[in-house]
Scaffold this active site. Sequence first.
Site, PDB file in Angstrom:
ATOM      1  N   LYS A 110       0.821  -1.217   0.000  1.00 23.89           N
ATOM      2  CA  LYS A 110       0.000   0.000   0.000  1.00 23.89           C
ATOM      3  C   LYS A 110       0.852   1.262   0.000  1.00 23.89           C
ATOM      4  O   LYS A 110       0.466   2.266  -0.588  1.00 23.89           O
ATOM      5  CB  LYS A 110      -0.950   0.005   1.200  1.00 23.89           C
ATOM      6  CG  LYS A 110      -2.093  -0.989   1.029  1.00 23.89           C
ATOM      7  CD  LYS A 110      -3.290  -0.681   1.898  1.00 23.89           C
ATOM      8  CE  LYS A 110      -4.431  -1.620   1.521  1.00 23.89           C
ATOM      9  NZ  LYS A 110      -5.603  -1.497   2.344  1.00 23.89           N
ATOM     10  N   LYS A 121      -4.357  -8.508  -6.378  1.00 23.68           N
ATOM     11  CA  LYS A 121      -5.670  -8.852  -5.815  1.00 23.68           C
ATOM     12  C   LYS A 121      -6.719  -7.804  -6.173  1.00 23.68           C
ATOM     13  O   LYS A 121      -6.404  -6.630  -6.362  1.00 23.68           O
ATOM     14  CB  LYS A 121      -5.570  -9.079  -4.304  1.00 23.68           C
ATOM     15  CG  LYS A 121      -5.832  -7.885  -3.448  1.00 23.68           C
ATOM     16  CD  LYS A 121      -5.954  -8.268  -1.980  1.00 23.68           C
ATOM     17  CE  LYS A 121      -6.050  -6.976  -1.193  1.00 23.68           C
ATOM     18  NZ  LYS A 121      -7.155  -6.856  -0.300  1.00 23.68           N
ATOM     19  N   LYS A 179     -11.172  -2.767  -3.513  1.00 27.99           N
ATOM     20  CA  LYS A 179     -12.178  -1.724  -3.725  1.00 27.99           C
ATOM     21  C   LYS A 179     -11.560  -0.361  -3.983  1.00 27.99           C
ATOM     22  O   LYS A 179     -12.191   0.504  -4.565  1.00 27.99           O
ATOM     23  CB  LYS A 179     -13.215  -1.653  -2.603  1.00 27.99           C
ATOM     24  CG  LYS A 179     -12.713  -1.726  -1.195  1.00 27.99           C
ATOM     25  CD  LYS A 179     -13.869  -1.640  -0.201  1.00 27.99           C
ATOM     26  CE  LYS A 179     -13.720  -2.641   0.911  1.00 27.99           C
ATOM     27  NZ  LYS A 179     -12.459  -2.552   1.681  1.00 27.99           N
TER      28      LYS A 179
END
Length: 332
Positions: A111, A194, A197
Amino acid sequence: MQRVFSGIQPTGVPTLGNYLGAIRNWVPMQDDHECIFCVVDLHALTVWQEPKGFGAQTREMAAALLACGLDPQKCTLFVQSHVHAHARLAWIFNCVARLGWLNRMTQFKDKAGKDREAVSSGLYVYPNLMAADIHAYHAVKVPVGDDQKQHLELANDIAQKFNHDYGVEFFPTITPLIQGVAARVMSLRDGTKKMSKSDASDASRINLTDTADEIAQKIRRAKTDPEPLPDHVSGLEDRPEARNLVGILAAITDSMPENVLREHGGKGFGAFKEVLTEALVAHLSPIREEMARLLQDHGALDAALRLGADRAAAIADPIVTEAERIVGFLPR
Ligand code: AQP
């Protein structure tokens, strides 16, 4: 009944990945476990959230969970920031977890990307808050997708170190439940990444609010390779996009990849994608419709969440107060 805890971030509309990897597995657990499910807005705040829409996004996530089959009569469903025990225990865990442990967390690396200096410190200590979410309830089972496995191992390390340092047997060992053929659903644009959202590309995911047309379009455009589908799962090796689509069809039809390939092996992706679209639309449309219905009555939704928060606090407050006593805080 064993106590179960799991959570989901209100960082957008839940995806097919969240649904197949986590939410769908929560629903049957309500019948034989004491289930605590949480919309984890404190976690969501580790990346920027527009204040204007954040509350609505949190409510929308709660509506999605109810539409997927969570039942407030059978489980405790609430919003994380409404129960202060999470933040109180997270601070203690910030002081128990070691920097070396956090440095190994792959989700932080993914991230933060190359811009590590610029991300929030909250993103770095995110796993400590996750450990607190679970241990504040003395939960022993945690149903999650495969991406959360490392965080749960850390939650056990934190509990063990707390128990060892303070000479107690206070926090139990937790067991991750990583279930099903869709424990990791991948992006429709890149089978090695992956489905998320918050991915910048909406085409990379199926949202639970997508219409039949949107689902059809996204599946039609999903990345594939030029070969027809193999007859056997061994033929999916080194074909991440094919493996992902086969896995999705298997999961959504309660089947297994080998059965899907027995039926569709040898077909081209054009025909296979039509079958997949049909199955997805049939499964997801009722969820989308129920979510829209629930969102028409904010008052009822918010009241259900308040009730859930009261029930959650009644469990977590005494546990966290005891943890505070163990570390030696002066009682109020
Ligand atoms: N692609 C996935 N496949 C299977 N399971 C998944 N989960 C998430 N993505 C997949 C599972 O969904 C639950 C809730 O996840 P979360 O919202 O708390 O955080 P996340 O794992 O970071 O999910 P996203 O969708 O990728 O959110 P953003 O984009 O905000 O980071 C977890 O049990 C997770 O394993």
